[in-house]
Design a protein around this motif. Structure first.
Motif: not given
Length: 120
Positions: A93-111
């Motif tokens: 993202f940084g190399a391409n002039g973008l940013h990762l929005n941590i506030d909208k980043t989440c995970c889901s765990l399926f097991s």
């Protein structure tokens, strides 16, 4: 075709308008122009090589959402892989002039079984 795209993306200006009040115009130096019918196509072309940032893993793109799918044999291994891959994506993202929005980043765990190791 190249010269048409180049002229389309070069020397673009943007401003904000609210209730008849307008901000100063500023140049658009990076990103795909908003409000354009070509925006979805150009956005996908811009992100076309994001898969290279996490070789061997699956990334799904839909509109402006990016989903990373990771499988592992344990929750602790999954945590290590997720952090490594998110770090690599963040570098891309940084190399391409973008940013990762941590506030909208989440995970889901399926097991298939109940996990006792939290993913943070």
């Amino acid at each position: 075709m190249y010269s048409w795209f180049k002229s389309y993306l070069s020397n673009r200006m943007q401003y904000v308008s609210v209730n008849g009040c307008h901000s100063s115009k500023l140049p658009v130096t990076c990103v795909v122009p908003q409000g354009s019918v070509l925006r979805p196509l150009l956005f996908l072309l811009y992100l076309n090589d994001i898969n290279d940032s996490v070789p061997g893993e699956k990334i799904k793109l839909f509109a402006d959402d990016t989903n990373l799918f990771i499988a592992a044999k344990s929750a602790s291994e999954l945590k290590v892989q997720a952090n490594l891959h998110l770090s690599n994506i963040n570098k891309w993202f940084g190399a391409n002039g973008l940013h990762l929005n941590i506030d909208k980043t989440c995970c889901s765990l399926f097991s298939p079984t109940k996990s006792t190791v939290p993913i943070e």
